[in-house]
Design an enzyme around this catalytic site. Structure first.
Site, PDB file in Angstrom:
ATOM      1  N   ALA A  24       0.801  -1.225   0.000  1.00  0.00           N
ATOM      2  CA  ALA A  24       0.000   0.000   0.000  1.00  0.00           C
ATOM      3  C   ALA A  24       0.834   1.274   0.000  1.00  0.00           C
ATOM      4  O   ALA A  24       0.301   2.355   0.237  1.00  0.00           O
ATOM      5  CB  ALA A  24      -0.940   0.002   1.204  1.00  0.00           C
ATOM      6  N   ILE A  28      -2.364   1.583  -6.713  1.00  0.00           N
ATOM      7  CA  ILE A  28      -3.757   1.438  -6.294  1.00  0.00           C
ATOM      8  C   ILE A  28      -3.869   1.062  -4.826  1.00  0.00           C
ATOM      9  O   ILE A  28      -4.889   1.340  -4.190  1.00  0.00           O
ATOM     10  CB  ILE A  28      -4.523   0.433  -7.183  1.00  0.00           C
ATOM     11  CG1 ILE A  28      -3.983  -0.989  -7.029  1.00  0.00           C
ATOM     12  CG2 ILE A  28      -4.480   0.856  -8.641  1.00  0.00           C
ATOM     13  CD1 ILE A  28      -4.800  -2.026  -7.790  1.00  0.00           C
ATOM     14  N   GLY A  29      -2.837   0.454  -4.273  1.00  0.00           N
ATOM     15  CA  GLY A  29      -2.868   0.137  -2.850  1.00  0.00           C
ATOM     16  C   GLY A  29      -2.912   1.384  -2.001  1.00  0.00           C
ATOM     17  O   GLY A  29      -3.677   1.471  -1.027  1.00  0.00           O
ATOM     18  N   TYR A 189       3.379 -14.513 -15.115  1.00  0.00           N
ATOM     19  CA  TYR A 189       2.483 -13.528 -14.501  1.00  0.00           C
ATOM     20  C   TYR A 189       1.037 -14.008 -14.605  1.00  0.00           C
ATOM     21  O   TYR A 189       0.283 -13.949 -13.618  1.00  0.00           O
ATOM     22  CB  TYR A 189       2.644 -12.176 -15.192  1.00  0.00           C
ATOM     23  CG  TYR A 189       1.744 -11.091 -14.645  1.00  0.00           C
ATOM     24  CD1 TYR A 189       1.908 -10.610 -13.350  1.00  0.00           C
ATOM     25  CD2 TYR A 189       0.715 -10.553 -15.426  1.00  0.00           C
ATOM     26  CE1 TYR A 189       1.079  -9.617 -12.841  1.00  0.00           C
ATOM     27  CE2 TYR A 189      -0.113  -9.557 -14.928  1.00  0.00           C
ATOM     28  CZ  TYR A 189       0.071  -9.096 -13.637  1.00  0.00           C
ATOM     29  OH  TYR A 189      -0.758  -8.111 -13.141  1.00  0.00           O
TER      30      TYR A 189
END
Length: 322
Positions: A24, A28-29, A189
């Site tokens: 975070a 986006i975290g 991935y």
């Protein structure tokens, strides 16, 4: 910038709730943390780099989301704390989990957000392929270790796994999960992101089978987002790939705040609070690839993951199936 990005519409407040978000300190975290903090939650940034996490914590507290007049932001903000977590080191995962269990009376929301994308081949401290451990195995272990605390914090608890539409490119290579026989950064991935969706499906099933109520689980695609996640494109594909990627699909790239909206939706939306085991994009339920809905693969991945992280009987929150 993506012109049709949906925003979370819930005005829910989170006063008295504790949220743990991995990775975070950026992207986006961090934007998810900013939103939930403004809703009144105690937000714990679980990150590998404590200095960056502390800097992000100050930014989360000082900068409002872009729409500060929303009703959910009008109350008192919550708290922000940091905890060291290196997902590429299972000892660090266990240490972080133990610290959170000891320090937090409750954990209501866990957002498994951290990840790496299309990096050059490398192994973690535990000897596993970097993307598979960071994106899946580390979060698998962290979730199971924190599950008793989350269970004791129920009802109204949620576990959110940030996956990707790239899961459609993935295939579970059961004979080579560690990509030792061959390595393709894109396929590795995709495998890790497919694992996120399968893990969500199996966790939801096991919770139901164990009659554990009050914990809902979600996986999601945040969209194509401009974050540090794409920093390995040049080395994994070809020189200039990141620039070309940005130019060609620039119109469709979200900023981090837009990319955080589906994570936020899964964390707070009232309707989503009645759903579990599903896959989301653009703040709505959607259908993942058929291979992400394979129950046998979901069970097999769980069993293989438990072996790879050396899950002990004491750490396993579910009885063995017979």
């Amino acid at each position: 910038m993506w012109p049709f990005s949906r925003s979370c519409q819930s005005k829910a407040r989170l006063a008295g709730k504790t949220v743990v978000i991995t990775g975070a300190n950026t992207g986006i975290g961090k934007e998810t943390a900013r939103d939930l903090y403004r809703r009144g939650a105690r937000v714990i940034l679980a990150c590998r780099d404590i200095a960056k996490a502390n800097a992000a914590a100050e930014e989360v507290k000082s900068a409002l989301p872009s729409k500060p007049n929303r009703e959910q932001f009008k109350g008192e903000p919550g708290e922000v704390a940091v905890c060291k977590l290196n997902l590429s080191n299972l000892a660090s995962v266990r240490e972080c989990a133990n610290k959170l269990i000891d320090s937090e009376p409750n954990i209501h929301i866990l957002i498994n957000n951290a990840g790496v994308m299309m990096c050059p081949y490398g192994k973690t401290d535990d000897g596993y392929e970097m993307q598979f451990q960071t994106n899946h195995l580390g979060h698998f272990l962290l979730t199971l270790l924190l599950l008793p605390k989350i269970k004791n914090s129920a009802p109204g608890c949620r576990i959110i796994n940030v996956s990707s539409t790239a899961h459609i490119l993935g295939q579970m290579h059961w004979e080579d999960l560690n990509s030792e026989k061959s390595y393709n950064s894109v396929k590795a991935y995709g495998q890790s992101k497919l694992a996120n969706v399968l893990f969500t499906k199996e966790l939801s099933r096991r919770l139901k089978e164990a009659n554990i109520e009050g914990i809902n689980v979600y996986s999601l695609h945040p969209g194509v987002v401009s974050t540090e996640l794409g920093r390995h494109l040049d080395s994994s594909l070809f020189r200039g790939a990141r620039t070309i990627f940005s130019v060609i699909i620039g119109t469709f790239i979200k900023n981090p705040e837009q990319g955080a909206q589906t994570s936020i939706h899964c964390a707070v939306d009232e309707k989503a609070g009645k759903e579990t085991g599903l896959y989301y994009k653009e703040c709505a339920v959607t259908t993942p690839a058929s291979k992400a809905r394979n129950e046998k693969d979901a069970i097999k991945l769980w069993e293989e993951s438990a072996k790879l992280v050396n899950l002990t009987a004491q750490e396993n929150p579910f009885p063995e199936r017979h």
